[in-house]
Design an enzyme around this catalytic site. Structure first.
Site, PDB file in Angstrom:
ATOM      1  N   LYS A  94      -3.475 -66.991  32.485  1.00 49.37           N
ATOM      2  CA  LYS A  94      -4.476 -65.931  32.655  1.00 49.37           C
ATOM      3  C   LYS A  94      -3.765 -64.602  32.810  1.00 49.37           C
ATOM      4  CE  LYS A  94      -8.615 -64.348  33.942  1.00 49.37           C
ATOM      5  NZ  LYS A  94      -8.682 -63.646  32.645  1.00 49.37           N
ATOM      6  N   GLN A 115       2.377 -61.507  36.802  1.00 50.16           N
ATOM      7  CA  GLN A 115       1.025 -62.087  36.842  1.00 50.16           C
ATOM      8  C   GLN A 115       1.050 -63.486  37.455  1.00 50.16           C
ATOM      9  OE1 GLN A 115      -1.507 -60.088  35.032  1.00 50.16           O
ATOM     10  NE2 GLN A 115      -2.925 -61.231  36.296  1.00 50.16           N
ATOM     11  N   LYS A 130       0.405 -62.645  29.704  1.00 44.10           N
ATOM     12  CA  LYS A 130       0.056 -61.263  29.355  1.00 44.10           C
ATOM     13  C   LYS A 130       0.199 -61.126  27.853  1.00 44.10           C
ATOM     14  CE  LYS A 130      -1.102 -57.362  31.401  1.00 44.10           C
ATOM     15  NZ  LYS A 130      -1.817 -57.106  32.664  1.00 44.10           N
ATOM     16  N   ASP A 170      -6.656 -54.618  29.980  1.00 43.90           N
ATOM     17  CA  ASP A 170      -5.563 -53.913  30.666  1.00 43.90           C
ATOM     18  C   ASP A 170      -5.560 -52.515  30.046  1.00 43.90           C
ATOM     19  OD1 ASP A 170      -3.145 -54.337  32.563  1.00 43.90           O
ATOM     20  OD2 ASP A 170      -2.190 -53.418  30.834  1.00 43.90           O
ATOM     21  N   THR A 213     -10.392 -54.098  40.513  1.00 44.42           N
ATOM     22  CA  THR A 213      -8.971 -53.771  40.724  1.00 44.42           C
ATOM     23  C   THR A 213      -8.828 -52.542  41.623  1.00 44.42           C
ATOM     24  OG1 THR A 213      -8.504 -54.676  38.542  1.00 44.42           O
ATOM     25  CG2 THR A 213      -6.768 -53.361  39.557  1.00 44.42           C
ATOM     26  N   ASN A 244      -9.675 -47.184  34.267  1.00 41.97           N
ATOM     27  CA  ASN A 244     -10.479 -48.125  35.056  1.00 41.97           C
ATOM     28  C   ASN A 244     -10.030 -48.210  36.516  1.00 41.97           C
ATOM     29  OD1 ASN A 244     -10.477 -51.081  36.147  1.00 41.97           O
ATOM     30  ND2 ASN A 244     -12.288 -50.893  34.875  1.00 41.97           N
TER      31      ASN A 244
HETATM   32  P1  NDP Z   1      -6.744 -47.681  31.428  1.00 42.67           P
HETATM   33  O1  NDP Z   1      -6.339 -47.765  30.006  1.00 42.67           O
HETATM   34  O2  NDP Z   1      -8.171 -47.719  31.791  1.00 42.67           O
HETATM   35  O3  NDP Z   1      -6.109 -46.355  32.072  1.00 42.67           O
HETATM   36  C1  NDP Z   1      -4.733 -46.132  32.061  1.00 42.67           C
HETATM   37  C2  NDP Z   1      -4.475 -44.757  32.632  1.00 42.67           C
HETATM   38  O4  NDP Z   1      -3.067 -44.571  32.788  1.00 42.67           O
HETATM   39  C3  NDP Z   1      -4.945 -43.642  31.731  1.00 42.67           C
HETATM   40  O5  NDP Z   1      -5.281 -42.537  32.529  1.00 42.67           O
HETATM   41  C4  NDP Z   1      -3.693 -43.360  30.896  1.00 42.67           C
HETATM   42  O6  NDP Z   1      -3.650 -42.067  30.335  1.00 42.67           O
HETATM   43  C5  NDP Z   1      -2.622 -43.507  31.940  1.00 42.67           C
HETATM   44  N1  NDP Z   1      -1.358 -43.880  31.297  1.00 42.67           N
HETATM   45  C6  NDP Z   1      -1.118 -44.970  30.523  1.00 42.67           C
HETATM   46  N2  NDP Z   1       0.146 -44.974  30.095  1.00 42.67           N
HETATM   47  C7  NDP Z   1       0.706 -43.851  30.608  1.00 42.67           C
HETATM   48  C8  NDP Z   1       1.989 -43.287  30.536  1.00 42.67           C
HETATM   49  N3  NDP Z   1       2.967 -43.894  29.837  1.00 42.67           N
HETATM   50  N4  NDP Z   1       2.218 -42.126  31.196  1.00 42.67           N
HETATM   51  C9  NDP Z   1       1.238 -41.520  31.905  1.00 42.67           C
HETATM   52  N5  NDP Z   1      -0.014 -42.011  32.007  1.00 42.67           N
HETATM   53  C10 NDP Z   1      -0.264 -43.155  31.380  1.00 42.67           C
HETATM   54  O7  NDP Z   1      -5.921 -48.837  32.184  1.00 42.67           O
HETATM   55  P2  NDP Z   1      -6.211 -49.500  33.579  1.00 42.67           P
HETATM   56  O8  NDP Z   1      -6.758 -48.505  34.521  1.00 42.67           O
HETATM   57  O9  NDP Z   1      -6.921 -50.765  33.342  1.00 42.67           O
HETATM   58  O10 NDP Z   1      -4.723 -49.908  34.019  1.00 42.67           O
HETATM   59  C11 NDP Z   1      -3.885 -49.040  34.805  1.00 42.67           C
HETATM   60  C12 NDP Z   1      -2.780 -49.859  35.435  1.00 42.67           C
HETATM   61  O11 NDP Z   1      -3.354 -50.872  36.284  1.00 42.67           O
HETATM   62  C13 NDP Z   1      -1.850 -50.614  34.481  1.00 42.67           C
HETATM   63  O12 NDP Z   1      -0.553 -50.691  35.036  1.00 42.67           O
HETATM   64  C14 NDP Z   1      -2.469 -52.017  34.463  1.00 42.67           C
HETATM   65  O13 NDP Z   1      -1.528 -53.005  34.086  1.00 42.67           O
HETATM   66  C15 NDP Z   1      -2.867 -52.152  35.921  1.00 42.67           C
HETATM   67  N6  NDP Z   1      -3.874 -53.176  36.187  1.00 42.67           N
HETATM   68  C16 NDP Z   1      -5.105 -53.113  35.613  1.00 42.67           C
HETATM   69  C17 NDP Z   1      -6.052 -54.074  35.908  1.00 42.67           C
HETATM   70  C18 NDP Z   1      -7.462 -53.999  35.400  1.00 42.67           C
HETATM   71  O14 NDP Z   1      -8.290 -54.756  35.892  1.00 42.67           O
HETATM   72  N7  NDP Z   1      -7.783 -53.108  34.492  1.00 42.67           N
HETATM   73  C19 NDP Z   1      -5.733 -55.227  36.764  1.00 42.67           C
HETATM   74  C20 NDP Z   1      -4.442 -55.143  37.407  1.00 42.67           C
HETATM   75  C21 NDP Z   1      -3.545 -54.166  37.082  1.00 42.67           C
HETATM   76  P3  NDP Z   1      -4.032 -41.848  28.786  1.00 42.67           P
HETATM   77  O15 NDP Z   1      -5.524 -41.935  28.746  1.00 42.67           O
HETATM   78  O16 NDP Z   1      -3.505 -40.491  28.468  1.00 42.67           O
HETATM   79  O17 NDP Z   1      -3.343 -42.938  28.023  1.00 42.67           O
END
Ligand code: NDP
Length: 452
Positions: A94, A115, A130, A170, A213, A244
């Site tokens: 998962k 994970q 993943k 993700d 999350t 998110n």
């Molecule tokens: P989203 O795609 O919804 O949002 C990601 C955010 O991070 C955006 O604001 C994006 O900006 C920014 N971002 C991504 N890459 C970069 C980078 N290289 N430099 C600067 N900003 C960056 O993703 P999530 O909110 O779902 O995920 C965020 C984190 O949380 C990740 O590490 C993910 O693995 C982790 N996570 C998420 C879960 C979930 O349920 N969604 C569960 C557990 C962990 P931009 O729009 O400009 O790309």
């Protein structure tokens, strides 16, 4: 058993380096775990005899495949898709799917490894995996995203299934993408099963999966503070990301009386001294989830500061929630945060703090919750979505809210149980706690199942 000497950290990392050339993120993640776990293994030789850590650091399988699709102009595009199935000792694989240009095998191996521990910490029966692709979704039309998702799952479908491997979202993969992948899976297999989580509520999704999350990370912060009679109420919160996880961290911080003052995306960060309110958060959700715009627009709309190309860690605040991506807090950032009076960090993202930053947080004895514990709320509710799909029922939202709150408290308590520090009984090393608690659960299952 033949093997009696536990390798030193250097010996272990040396072997890891040799087996995984050019995979810095994976080595960073395994090294962090090995630091804590080898110490524990020294006192519990059975884990050494069974070479558990060595086995956990070698994915069960790493799949890579071509994803071919056509853009709106009719050009043929080629991307690379992956699925890393790390370990299924305690349940089916998962873990999420990430669409981002930075995706490669090292990043996904690190995420699948993490994970495995995270899923064990939830107490639910889920192994670790993943996946993703090196697609940049920015600027792509809905139709292009749909064609990409269909092509991606047309290969991946043969490796996943409701009792085999259950992907979720993700970075770059939210409700829209999960919907397209679910539709194509159903079409290919002619089966209506819970093969993906994070689905729409109309077709098998679970209430509060979207929020889980971010909410969970804030709950974990609340529990760390509660332990020492402190609270979120009235505290300034520095948050990165605007997707998110960040959005729902802001929402829960507001509900608990905190003051969120920042958000970011890959172009820079906004600093809103007067605080992000519920109304302003609604603007962010519209901007990011519907219009897919840039966070700079927030600054223009509400007269806040925008700092191009930077991260928000120089802002003076007390609580930090990194919710964007890996390695977004360097050692230098950590020094500035500590100087500015940060008292606790809860990682919403996966591995947002570098090893240097984590070391500095520990030395300063601030409360630090690693992502594998603090952001496990998302996968926990995904696990509950799987249960609901198998039983073909939907639980009510208040019940799921209660379950999420309880699971986060239990994760906190598991970390506390294994995170004690000799000579400092007031301090909990949550990194060690999470690593050892996750390890023990998976390790015991692996030993029981023999050499497979
Ligand atoms: P989203 O795609 O919804 O949002 C990601 C955010 O991070 C955006 O604001 C994006 O900006 C920014 N971002 C991504 N890459 C970069 C980078 N290289 N430099 C600067 N900003 C960056 O993703 P999530 O909110 O779902 O995920 C965020 C984190 O949380 C990740 O590490 C993910 O693995 C982790 N996570 C998420 C879960 C979930 O349920 N969604 C569960 C557990 C962990 P931009 O729009 O400009 O790309």
């Amino acid at each position: 058993m033949a093997r009696d000497k536990v390798p030193t950290l250097d010996e272990f990392v040396d072997g890891l380096d040799k087996r995984n050339p050019g995979q810095p993120e994976f080595i960073q993640a395994v090294k962090e775990v090995a630091e804590n776990v080898l110490e524990y293994v020294n006192d519990h030789p059975k884990y050494n005899e069974h070479q558990i850590l060595e086995r956990m650091a070698e994915p069960d399988r790493a799949l890579s495949f071509r994803v071919c699709w056509q853009d709106d102009e009719g050009n043929i595009r080629v991307n690379r898709g992956y699925r890393i199935q790390n370990n299924n000792a305690i349940g089916p694989y998962k873990g999420g799917i990430r669409f981002h240009p930075s995706v490669n095998q090292s990043v996904l191996k690190f995420l699948a490894f993490e994970q495995t521990f995270k899923n064990a910490l939830t107490g639910l029966p889920m192994g670790g995996a993943k996946g993703g692709a090196n697609l940049d979704p920015k600027g792509k039309s809905d139709a292009e995203i749909m064609r990409f998702c269909q092509s991606f799952i047309t290969e991946l479908y043969r490796h996943v299934g409701e009792d085999v491997d259950i992907p979720a979202g993700d970075i770059g993969v939210g409700g829209r993408e999960i919907g397209y992948m679910f539709g194509q899976y159903k079409r290919i297999t002619n089966r209506y099963v819970g093969v993906l989580t994070g689905k729409g509520l109309e077709f098998g999704g679970s209430p509060i999966r979207v929020e889980a999350t971010g909410y969970g990370a804030v709950y974990f912060m609340e529990d760390m503070l509660k332990r020492v009679n402190e609270q979120i109420d009235g505290r300034i919160c520095v948050i990165s990301g605007s997707g998110n996880v960040a959005q729902h961290a802001v929402e829960k911080v507001l509900a608990l009386g905190g003051k969120p003052v920042s958000l970011s995306d890959s172009s820079g960060f906004i600093y809103d001294k007067s605080g992000i309110t519920t109304e302003k958060l609604a603007f962010v959700k519209e901007l990011k989830n519907k219009r897919r715009g840039r966070i700079e627009e927030y600054a223009k709309e509400f007269g806040a500061e925008f700092h191009a190309g930077q991260r928000p860690w120089a802002i003076a605040g007390e609580l930090a929630f990194p919710c964007a991506t890996q390695n977004e807090i360097s050692g230098e950032d950590a020094k500035i945060m500590l100087k500015n009076g940060i008292i606790a960090v809860a990682e919403g993202a996966n591995m947002p703090s570098t090893l240097d930053a984590v070391r500095l947080f520990h030395e300063a004895r601030i409360k630090f919750a690693p992502g594998k514990a603090a952001n496990a709320g998302g996968v926990a509710v995904s696990g509950l979505e799987m249960s609901q799909n198998s039983a073909r029922i939907t639980w009510k939202e208040p019940e799921l809210q209660r379950l999420l709150r309880d699971i986060m408290q239990e994760i906190h308590d598991r970390c506390q149980r294994y995170g004690g520090v000799a000579g400092d009984k007031n301090y909990i090393d949550y990194v060690k706690g999470a690593n050892v608690a996750g390890f023990v659960k998976v390790a015991d299952a692996m030993i029981a199942q023999g050499v497979v």
